[in-house]
Design a protein around this motif. Structure first.
Motif: not given
Lengths: 427, 172
Positions: B144, B146, B154-161, B163-164
């Motif tokens: 959030e 960001g 942080v690097i994200d390679n998967r769909k996150p939930a 943010f809420s």
């Protein structure tokens, strides 16, 4: 994440698959506004008590990816995008300056920045002093109680002069003020000014970061390292803010204070927001920054060496050449390359300069730099046309001066084009 | 020099925390502690404010207690919003309630570093975080923050939930 290398960060930092759709490329959130969940949440957002999107003038999820990416690449704490590089400077200075305060700047600056600081900022009653940055001690001599920051370019436009960032940072810090570095010509691929002591970095992302000549954009990076509370010079950050019910940025946001204030005061009140579309194009450009920047530098060195031997060329100013006055600074600050913008002089003076730009077939005759395409301009007949010859020479725009921005085409084609145009110009 | 913690360490603490006792909570809506409390409540934490001057009153609808010993358990984390020199006394009070609370973590806010307090808490087997804000860390690891252009590291390679719902923090 500090373990990830620069090239990895250039592709990934700030991005994530879209939480709503799983889209892997960053979506363009082409919207002005974002709905509130409730009146209570809206109030908390406006009070800065929670993180969230309100209005694209202040923040936007596409633009935010670009902001985080530049912060990661520069090794900073917070990034902020603006409509142009000039807008980035306005916002950064607006956060630091009060009426009657002064900016102490290098004389070796982009001409547009010289105008902005000396002419337009005077209307805000912000003063500007300019010193020759080839001798860092010149800055110390001009410091006074009104000075609020030192402003330099890492690689200066147009001469390709490389600035001794570390020495100048030490002088700024001895006076309790931050060093702001315009890192447009180097990009963080060549120089990361924060590692040399800079406190704030600004960019015209229009140049190499975007790299394709398709968007105007600016960026600010807050290193998070400057202690804004060490004196009373920065009331915007340390004193209660009337438009946020008396909140103090430095106390509330700590090492993010400058970056947050630039956003929620500067962008909110002055308004030069970047469009999400241009943020997307700039993000896409940055993914290939390391590849492009190295090719730009390799080509520039090859072209500069070739020009140096050409009979129609009087001189070449490029820090990558062993006999250039900036060669040692280049080896210290940016050993991977000295950038790809430089100047040279043609032996035939003004007429030869005009003829050269008229005869190129691959180079584009225009006023930008840092494009994939090779670019050329004859400042004396264009950008500096209004000055008399003495003033042109003082600005590094004498009648014989040509500025090039070497692109990422084949070096042999760039050289062949200059060769035919130089020879045609001499006829 | 800021203390250094891995993302996994901070994420583990936040995932295993339901109730936070916030020592030094303020009723002034523009104070940093109010910001943090508001945010943590909005993100599903139970926050118990501790402030002797406001004991018996409410902050953000939560009953204020005068001291840790008055708080009914359980409490997973004690969050110290006080000056660094107050930290050892607060940790001593917290350790006295450790078993009753099921206490797991002593957290000291941005600018609060006290090695004596940290050592007392570590010796009692608790997690310790100093010079950090749980609001900022939650916002950083969920994704959030960001939105504010903050470098999350942080690097994200998967769909996150979304943010809420905790974003990337809710994975793994």
């Amino acid at each position: 994440m500090s373990d990830y290398g620069f090239d990895t960060l250039a592709v990934h930092a700030g991005a994530h698959p879209d939480p709503a759709t799983g889209a892997r490329s960053t979506p363009i959130y082409q919207t002005t506004s974002f709905v509130f969940e409730s009146a209570d949440q809206a109030a908390a957002l406006f009070n800065l008590q929670v993180f969230g999107n309100i209005y694209t003038r202040i923040m936007n999820p596409t633009t935010a990816v670009l902001e985080e990416r530049i912060a990661a690449l520069e090794g900073g704490r917070v990034g902020l995008a603006t409509a142009s590089g000039h807008a980035a400077q306005v916002i950064a200075f607006h956060t630091l300056m009060e009426p009657g305060c002064e900016i102490l700047a290098a004389r070796q600056l982009y001409g547009g920045s010289l105008n902005q600081l000396s002419q337009s900022f005077a209307k805000f009653n912000w003063g500007a002093k300019f010193v020759d940055a080839t001798e860092p001690e010149n800055f110390r001599r001009e410091l006074n109680e009104k000075t609020r920051c030192i402003f330099i370019e890492s690689i200066a436009n147009p001469g390709g002069f490389i600035t001794d960032i570390e020495a100048i940072a030490a002088i700024a810090h001895s006076a309790g003020i931050p060093l702001i570095v315009d890192n447009t010509f180097a990009t963080p691929y060549l120089i990361r000014p924060i590692e040399w002591g800079a406190d704030v970095v600004v960019h015209s992302a229009t140049k190499y970061l975007n790299g394709h000549g398709n968007s105007i954009a600016g960026l600010i990076v807050d290193s998070g390292k400057f202690d804004w509370g060490q004196n009373n010079k920065f009331p915007t950050l340390t004193e209660p803010c009337p438009s946020y019910h008396g909140m103090r940025f430095w106390e509330t946001f700590g090492d993010m204070a400058f970056g947050v204030a630039c956003r929620v005061l500067g962008l909110r009140d002055l308004g030069p927001a970047l469009s999400p579309m241009n943020a997307f194009l700039t993000l896409t450009g940055i993914e290939t920054l390391p590849l492009r920047m190295q090719k730009h530098c390799d080509n520039a060195l090859e072209v500069a060496r070739w020009l140096k031997r050409h009979p129609k060329v009087a001189w070449v100013n490029y820090a990558g050449l062993e006999d250039d006055p900036c060669y040692n600074l280049h080896r210290t600050y940016c050993p991977k390359g000295a950038g790809s913008v430089f100047t040279f002089g043609v032996t035939g003076g003004y007429e030869a300069g005009v003829a050269l730009v008229n005869n190129v077939r691959l180079f584009s005759h225009l006023a930008n730099v840092g494009d994939t395409r090779s670019l050329i301009i004859h400042p004396a007949s264009t950008t500096h046309r209004q000055l008399d010859d003495d003033k042109k020479r003082a600005a590094g725009a004498g009648p014989e001066v040509i500025r090039v921005s070497i692109g990422i085409e084949d070096a042999k084609d760039i050289i062949a084009d200059l060769d035919q145009a130089l020879n045609a110009a001499a006829d | 020099m800021m203390p250094s913690y891995t993302n996994d360490y901070i994420a583990g603490i936040l995932r295993n925390t339901r109730t936070i006792a916030m020592v030094g909570a303020s009723g002034n809506e523009m104070r940093p502690s109010y910001f943090a409390m508001k945010y943590l409540l909005d993100h599903g934490f139970k926050v118990v404010p501790i402030n002797p001057g406001l004991a018996g009153k409410e902050i953000l609808g939560q009953k204020v207690y005068g001291a840790l010993k008055d708080v009914p358990g359980p409490v997973d984390m004690v969050d110290i919003f006080r000056s660094p020199d107050a930290a050892p006394g607060i940790v001593k009070d917290a350790l006295a309630e450790k078993e009753r609370f099921g206490l797991k973590t002593i957290w000291m806010q941005l600018g609060v570093v006290n090695e004596v307090a940290a050592q007392m808490a570590r010796a009692a087997g608790l997690n310790v975080v100093m010079d950090r804000c749980p609001k900022i860390e939650y916002g950083r690891l969920s994704g959030e923050i960001g939105w504010m252009g903050v470098n999350r590291r942080v690097i994200d390679n998967r769909k996150p939930a979304t943010f809420s719902k905790g974003g990337s923090l809710n994975r793994g």
